[in-house]
Motif scaffolding. Structure first.
Motif, mmCIF file in Angstrom:
data_model
loop_
_atom_site.group_PDB
_atom_site.id
_atom_site.type_symbol
_atom_site.label_atom_id
_atom_site.label_comp_id
_atom_site.label_asym_id
_atom_site.label_seq_id
_atom_site.Cartn_x
_atom_site.Cartn_y
_atom_site.Cartn_z
ATOM 1 N N ARG A 5 0.857 -1.363 0.115
ATOM 2 C CA ARG A 5 0.071 0.107 0.103
ATOM 3 C C ARG A 5 1.003 1.312 -0.069
ATOM 4 O O ARG A 5 0.407 2.364 -0.737
ATOM 5 C CB ARG A 5 -0.878 -0.012 1.072
ATOM 6 N N GLU A 6 1.723 1.287 0.866
ATOM 7 C CA GLU A 6 2.771 2.540 1.048
ATOM 8 C C GLU A 6 3.479 2.565 -0.354
ATOM 9 O O GLU A 6 3.745 3.779 -0.726
ATOM 10 C CB GLU A 6 3.732 2.354 2.188
ATOM 11 N N ARG A 7 4.103 1.450 -0.908
ATOM 12 C CA ARG A 7 4.780 1.814 -2.350
ATOM 13 C C ARG A 7 4.147 1.931 -3.290
ATOM 14 O O ARG A 7 4.408 2.784 -4.160
ATOM 15 C CB ARG A 7 5.607 0.562 -2.306
ATOM 16 N N TYR A 8 2.795 1.136 -3.618
ATOM 17 C CA TYR A 8 2.112 1.666 -4.760
ATOM 18 C C TYR A 8 0.765 2.285 -4.931
ATOM 19 O O TYR A 8 0.458 2.773 -5.941
ATOM 20 C CB TYR A 8 2.069 -0.141 -5.506
ATOM 21 N N MET A 9 0.314 2.247 -3.736
ATOM 22 C CA MET A 9 -1.245 2.805 -3.593
ATOM 23 C C MET A 9 -1.053 4.024 -2.893
ATOM 24 O O MET A 9 -1.822 4.125 -2.036
ATOM 25 C CB MET A 9 -2.009 1.528 -2.908
ATOM 26 N N LYS A 10 -0.658 5.090 -3.806
ATOM 27 C CA LYS A 10 -0.663 6.323 -2.967
ATOM 28 C C LYS A 10 -0.911 7.444 -4.121
ATOM 29 O O LYS A 10 -0.744 7.224 -5.438
ATOM 30 C CB LYS A 10 0.821 6.493 -2.324
ATOM 31 N N ASP A 20 -0.737 5.736 -9.837
ATOM 32 C CA ASP A 20 0.204 5.880 -10.933
ATOM 33 C C ASP A 20 1.384 4.819 -10.944
ATOM 34 O O ASP A 20 1.459 4.536 -11.962
ATOM 35 C CB ASP A 20 1.190 7.046 -10.432
ATOM 36 N N GLU A 21 1.170 3.827 -9.884
ATOM 37 C CA GLU A 21 2.347 2.918 -9.592
ATOM 38 C C GLU A 21 1.667 1.546 -9.642
ATOM 39 O O GLU A 21 2.386 0.664 -9.967
ATOM 40 C CB GLU A 21 3.080 3.086 -8.473
ATOM 41 N N ALA A 22 0.330 1.407 -9.718
ATOM 42 C CA ALA A 22 -0.445 0.129 -9.673
ATOM 43 C C ALA A 22 -1.750 0.290 -9.989
ATOM 44 O O ALA A 22 -2.357 1.417 -10.096
ATOM 45 C CB ALA A 22 -0.215 -0.538 -8.479
ATOM 46 N N VAL A 23 -2.578 -1.009 -10.360
ATOM 47 C CA VAL A 23 -3.721 -0.855 -10.382
ATOM 48 C C VAL A 23 -4.348 -2.075 -9.490
ATOM 49 O O VAL A 23 -3.921 -3.162 -9.603
ATOM 50 C CB VAL A 23 -4.284 -1.258 -12.119
ATOM 51 N N TYR A 24 -5.240 -1.834 -8.825
ATOM 52 C CA TYR A 24 -5.758 -2.580 -7.920
ATOM 53 C C TYR A 24 -7.180 -2.882 -8.201
ATOM 54 O O TYR A 24 -8.112 -2.343 -8.290
ATOM 55 C CB TYR A 24 -5.722 -2.042 -6.418
#
Length: 101
Positions: A21-26, A46-50
């Protein structure tokens, strides 16, 4: 450099980790809803899709540019899979259900 990967979780309680969460979901994000009663949600960061599938409780985190592009294929696959489960479950009914209808 962003680490890429697809992380699959079998239950809504297992995903994602605090580190993920801290790395990708911000930052800023977009939400999109699919499927019956909008029970499949895609959150684009920006860094991921959930992907959250509330029909079966599974979650998938797609990280990195190439893996982020796979999310729509996964959404289509899940919608088809859930639709086929619904159709299949209707074909197996008990004698009691037939008599009541």
């Amino acid at each position: 450099m962003t680490t890429t990967g697809v992380f699959r979780y079998d239950t809504k309680y297992a995903a994602p980790t605090r580190e993920q969460r801290e790395r990708y979901m911000k930052g800023d994000y977009e939400e999109h809803f699919f499927g019956p009663d909008n029970q499949i949600m895609v959150i684009i960061y920006d860094e991921a899709v959930y992907l959250k599938d509330d029909i079966d409780g599974t979650r998938v985190l797609f990280t990195g540019h190439k893996d982020k592009e796979k999310v729509m294929d996964e959404v289509r696959r899940r919608i088809d899979e859930h639709a086929n489960k619904e159709d299949g479950s209707r074909s197996f009914v008990s004698g009691r259900e037939i008599q009541e209808s």
